[in-house]
Design a protein around this motif. Structure first.
Motif, short mmCIF file in Angstrom:
data_model
loop_
_atom_site.label_atom_id
_atom_site.label_comp_id
_atom_site.label_asym_id
_atom_site.label_seq_id
_atom_site.Cartn_x
_atom_site.Cartn_y
_atom_site.Cartn_z
N PHE A 216 0.82 -1.21 0.00
CA PHE A 216 0.00 0.00 0.00
C PHE A 216 0.85 1.26 0.00
O PHE A 216 0.44 2.31 -0.50
N ALA A 217 2.04 1.15 0.59
CA ALA A 217 2.93 2.31 0.60
C ALA A 217 3.44 2.64 -0.80
O ALA A 217 3.62 3.81 -1.16
N THR A 218 3.68 1.59 -1.60
CA THR A 218 4.19 1.81 -2.96
C THR A 218 3.07 1.93 -3.99
O THR A 218 3.29 2.41 -5.10
N ARG A 219 1.86 1.49 -3.62
CA ARG A 219 0.73 1.49 -4.57
C ARG A 219 0.43 2.89 -5.07
O ARG A 219 0.14 3.09 -6.26
N LYS A 220 0.41 3.87 -4.19
CA LYS A 220 0.11 5.24 -4.57
C LYS A 220 1.09 5.74 -5.61
O LYS A 220 0.71 6.39 -6.58
N ARG A 221 2.38 5.39 -5.40
CA ARG A 221 3.41 5.84 -6.35
C ARG A 221 3.31 5.11 -7.68
O ARG A 221 3.48 5.69 -8.73
N VAL A 222 3.02 3.81 -7.63
CA VAL A 222 3.03 2.98 -8.84
C VAL A 222 1.74 3.13 -9.65
O VAL A 222 1.77 3.22 -10.87
N PHE A 223 0.60 3.14 -8.95
CA PHE A 223 -0.69 3.07 -9.64
C PHE A 223 -1.50 4.36 -9.61
O PHE A 223 -2.59 4.41 -10.16
N THR A 224 -1.01 5.41 -8.96
CA THR A 224 -1.80 6.63 -8.81
C THR A 224 -1.12 7.80 -9.48
O THR A 224 0.09 8.00 -9.36
N ASP A 225 -1.92 8.58 -10.20
CA ASP A 225 -1.41 9.79 -10.83
C ASP A 225 -1.17 10.85 -9.75
O ASP A 225 -2.10 11.18 -8.99
N PRO A 226 0.03 11.38 -9.64
CA PRO A 226 0.35 12.30 -8.52
C PRO A 226 -0.40 13.63 -8.59
O PRO A 226 -0.62 14.24 -7.56
N LEU A 227 -0.79 14.04 -9.79
CA LEU A 227 -1.47 15.34 -9.91
C LEU A 227 -2.93 15.25 -9.53
O LEU A 227 -3.43 16.03 -8.71
N THR A 228 -3.65 14.30 -10.12
CA THR A 228 -5.11 14.22 -9.93
C THR A 228 -5.52 13.23 -8.84
O THR A 228 -6.69 13.17 -8.48
N ASN A 229 -4.54 12.45 -8.35
CA ASN A 229 -4.83 11.44 -7.32
C ASN A 229 -5.85 10.40 -7.81
O ASN A 229 -6.59 9.83 -7.03
N THR A 230 -5.88 10.18 -9.12
CA THR A 230 -6.68 9.09 -9.68
C THR A 230 -5.72 7.97 -10.10
O THR A 230 -4.50 8.14 -10.06
N PHE A 231 -6.27 6.82 -10.49
CA PHE A 231 -5.41 5.76 -11.00
C PHE A 231 -4.74 6.23 -12.30
O PHE A 231 -5.25 7.08 -13.02
N ASN A 232 -3.57 5.61 -12.60
CA ASN A 232 -2.89 5.92 -13.85
C ASN A 232 -2.93 4.70 -14.77
O ASN A 232 -3.52 3.67 -14.45
N ARG A 233 -2.28 4.80 -15.92
CA ARG A 233 -2.35 3.73 -16.91
C ARG A 233 -1.66 2.45 -16.45
O ARG A 233 -1.98 1.37 -16.93
N ASN A 234 -0.70 2.57 -15.53
CA ASN A 234 -0.08 1.36 -14.99
C ASN A 234 -1.12 0.46 -14.33
O ASN A 234 -1.01 -0.76 -14.33
N TYR A 235 -2.12 1.10 -13.76
CA TYR A 235 -3.16 0.35 -13.07
C TYR A 235 -3.95 -0.52 -14.04
O TYR A 235 -4.43 -1.61 -13.69
N LEU A 236 -4.09 -0.05 -15.29
CA LEU A 236 -4.84 -0.82 -16.29
C LEU A 236 -4.17 -2.16 -16.57
O LEU A 236 -4.85 -3.16 -16.83
N GLU A 237 -2.84 -2.18 -16.55
CA GLU A 237 -2.13 -3.43 -16.82
C GLU A 237 -2.45 -4.47 -15.76
O GLU A 237 -2.57 -5.66 -16.04
N GLU A 238 -2.58 -4.01 -14.51
CA GLU A 238 -2.94 -4.92 -13.43
C GLU A 238 -4.42 -5.27 -13.48
O GLU A 238 -4.85 -6.34 -13.09
N LEU A 239 -5.22 -4.33 -13.98
CA LEU A 239 -6.67 -4.47 -13.98
C LEU A 239 -7.18 -5.41 -15.06
O LEU A 239 -8.13 -6.16 -14.85
N GLN A 240 -6.54 -5.40 -16.21
CA GLN A 240 -7.11 -6.06 -17.39
C GLN A 240 -7.25 -7.58 -17.23
O GLN A 240 -8.13 -8.19 -17.84
N ASN A 241 -6.42 -8.19 -16.38
CA ASN A 241 -6.48 -9.64 -16.24
C ASN A 241 -7.46 -10.11 -15.18
O ASN A 241 -7.73 -11.32 -15.08
N VAL A 242 -8.00 -9.19 -14.40
CA VAL A 242 -8.88 -9.60 -13.30
C VAL A 242 -10.28 -9.00 -13.40
O VAL A 242 -11.21 -9.48 -12.77
N ILE A 243 -10.44 -7.95 -14.20
CA ILE A 243 -11.73 -7.27 -14.25
C ILE A 243 -12.74 -8.07 -15.07
O ILE A 243 -12.39 -8.69 -16.09
N ASN A 244 -13.97 -8.11 -14.60
CA ASN A 244 -15.07 -8.75 -15.33
C ASN A 244 -15.84 -7.65 -16.06
O ASN A 244 -16.62 -6.90 -15.46
N LEU A 245 -15.65 -7.57 -17.37
CA LEU A 245 -16.25 -6.49 -18.15
C LEU A 245 -17.77 -6.58 -18.21
O LEU A 245 -18.44 -5.60 -18.56
#
Length: 638
Positions: A216-245
């Motif tokens: 969780f300490a590294t998640r913000k840096r890896v998966f969160t956009d620092p400006l808007t505090n939303t998820f960034n595109r790195n998060y999509l790579e983790e998301l695409q294999n587990v999300i049920n569309l």
């Protein structure tokens, strides 16, 4: 994504740890219980023997008080006899047993000692440091003194010798045993085993907790956009294999003319706008939705089905962005958002393919004027292509009495009441699905089945009019008007029931093909003569022969929905609608605006002084005639 496996392991270890603590606690409790049971059993056995000894010497020696007891045991023969009797209880666990006498100075003295070792002499002083010895004389009840020996049971039993209801002396028996030590030695390995297990579980839990903390300490840096505090595109790579569309719709959001903001006001102003916009995005969605800064001023939004209509979410975002004022260093910045929506991304191969289509819809929104939503709904397109019903579908519905009407209220906003209802045909399919006319009317147009369906609809409406005493409009084509059977049905019902005639309005499509204008006028005049009202439906969608409309003296003009739906955005539609309302007013006709789907459209129509309104914003068609309290349900739910 959250490491659910680690959470599961942590939770499992926590449960195991609590279970082990529970077992260890029960072992400790059980050990104490065993100690207490041993102590109770030994004391009960000794007390029984002492009571028997007391009865024997008080009876045989005829002792009536403490002085006689003292004198009896002064005699060596008596003392020897009862020392031998009491010594029978002496075991490896009981080494000392004696009788104590309290003299006139409240000093305790030995008057009989059955001990094998360290035997006291008669009337030898016994030093007492505990008040319990004296308490026995007042309570007349046995007292147990526990010594502080951790491993062994070491207790003294003070048993009163009661003669004539007075305590004459005390039996004192010292009990010591190694049985507790034996029990402890037996249980100790089990206790140690569970202690080791608890320590191991705690260590593993600490390791996993550290991993989760690091995650969780590294998640913000890896998966969160620092400006808007939303998820960034790195998060999509983790998301695409587990999300049920199947659970989501996908929307691409892009701030309009963002480059101009950067060029005119600078990149800091652009960052300010991005932060403000992202806050609005997050405030407009639910916790189950996922917002990703896709790049620059572009955001990706995965809208969970539980959040309600994906289109409603997008509309809420669009309205919230455009309705806010943005000021940066004293400069007001106008802002709007274009949105491309893919309602059924599960139909695509993967997440990236679905995003491409949503991005294409976003491009269309930009191309078509910005500040709008473009929707790609392949499922609806597919269903529409596959849902066309043939003549046999309608025939079966008529034969099996599965034709019905839904009713949509026409609202008088000036009086805040329902003016009347429009009857809309529906067919209940064999599987229970409600089928709309778009799926079957085009296939039966001009056929005899169409006229049979119209006959059934008229019968349903006339029955509803008789039952409800409400005003109802019913749609009818020019081809229906000139059909002899339908004309006969109308005349038969309205001539015999004038009250029914005054409650019904026939809505005739203005866009319908009318080859014989004079015949059309004749048929509408017939309806007027029967006492019914006439409305020109979808006015503005056809050729709009104003002279014909005036000649037939229609009671209402219903403005086509294509002119109404964008009246709050399209100035041309606004002007056309304004002209129609003015024309109707000058021709003694009232106007009805259909397709009122939002408050903005509603407010514009109030501004234009239209007479009545109809649309989903007010109420969708329903199987019953609703009351005015049920209007605007969609507004109340927000």
């Amino acid at each position: 994504m959250v490491k659910s496996k680690d959470f599961f392991i942590f939770f499992l270890l926590l449960v195991l740890g609590l279970f082990f603590v529970y077992i260890y606690s029960n072992i400790k409790t059980t050990k104490e219980d065993v100690y207490n049971r041993i102590e109770t059993d030994q004391i009960e056995q000794i007390s029984t023997i002492l009571n028997a000894v007391q009865r024997d010497f008080t009876t045989s020696l005829n002792i009536r008080n403490s002085d006689e007891l003292l004198n009896a045991f002064m005699e060596e023969e008596n003392a020897k006899k009862y020392e031998d009797i009491i010594s029978l209880i002496m075991t490896a666990n009981i080494k000392y047993a004696y009788i104590l006498y309290k003299d006139e100075k409240n000093k305790f003295r030995f008057i009989l000692d059955a001990s094998k070792t360290d035997k006291a002499s008669f009337y030898q002083k016994f030093d007492v440091t505990q008040n319990e010895y004296f308490d026995v004389y007042s309570t007349k009840k046995p007292v147990i003194l526990k010594q502080k020996d951790i491993e062994n049971l070491y207790i003294t039993l003070l048993h009163p010798i009661i003669i004539n209801n007075e305590v004459a002396a005390l039996f004192s028996v010292d009990i010591t045993t190694k049985i507790q030590d034996i029990i402890l030695q037996s249980i100790k390995p089990l206790e140690n085993f569970f202690i080791i297990l608890i320590i191991v579980v705690v260590l593993f839990m600490a390791m996993i907790a550290m991993q989760l903390f690091h995650y969780f300490a590294t998640r913000k840096r890896v998966f969160t956009d620092p400006l808007t505090n939303t998820f960034n595109r790195n998060y999509l790579e983790e998301l695409q294999n587990v999300i049920n569309l199947n659970n989501y719709s996908i929307a691409m959001l892009d701030l309009d003319k963002f480059k101009s903001i950067n060029d005119i006001y600078g990149h800091q102003a652009g960052d300010f706008v991005l932060v403000q916009a992202s806050k609005i995005f997050k405030a407009s969605i639910r916790a189950s939705d996922i917002l990703v800064r896709y790049g620059g001023e572009e955001f990706l939004l995965l809208i969970h089905n539980r959040s309600g209509s994906a289109l409603q979410v997008c509309e809420r975002i669009k309205e919230s962005i455009s309705s806010r004022d943005y000021f940066y260093e004293g400069n007001e910045i106008g802002l709007s958002v274009s949105i491309g929506l893919h309602k059924h991304p599960a139909l695509e191969k993967n997440l990236h393919e679905a995003i491409k289509i949503a991005d294409k819809m976003l491009y269309n929104a930009k191309k078509n004027g910005r500040n709008r939503i473009e929707i790609y709904d392949e499922k609806s397109i597919s269903e529409k292509n596959d849902s066309s019903k043939d003549i046999s579908f309608v025939k079966e519905a008529l034969d099996e009495d599965r034709v019905t009407c839904y009713y949509q209220p026409i609202y008088d906003y000036k009086k805040c009441e329902i003016y009347k209802y429009e009857a809309l045909v529906r067919i209940i399919a064999a599987d229970g699905r409600v089928v709309t006319p778009f799926e079957f009317l085009p296939q039966i147009k001009g056929t005899n089945m169409h006229y049979k369906l119209t006959q059934r609809i008229l019968q349903i409406v006339f029955d509803k009019l008789k039952e409800s005493k409400k005003n109802i409009s019913v749609n009818i084509n020019f081809s229906d008007l000139i059909n002899a059977d339908i004309e006969e049905t109308i005349i038969k019902h309205l001539k015999s029931n004038p009250e029914l005639a005054s409650s019904v309005t026939f809505e005739i499509l203005e866009s319908d093909e009318i080859d014989d204008v004079e015949l059309f006028k004749t048929k509408t005049n017939l309806l007027h003569s029967l006492g019914a009202k006439v409305s020109i439906d979808d006015f503005g969608s056809g050729y709009s022969n104003f002279k014909t409309i005036i000649d037939i003296e229609a009671n209402y003009l219903k403005i086509d929905g294509s002119l109404i739906k964008n009246i709050d955005k399209n100035i041309k539609d606004y002007k056309v609608a304004k002209s129609i309302i003015h024309f109707a007013s000058q021709s003694n006709m009232q106007t009805v605006a259909e397709f009122v789907h939002s408050k903005n459209v509603f407010d514009k129509l109030v501004e234009l002084n239209v007479d009545f309104m109809q649309g989903y914003y007010i109420s969708p068609p329903k199987a019953t005639l609703i009351e005015k309290e049920e209007l605007f349900d969609s507004v109340k739910a927000i």
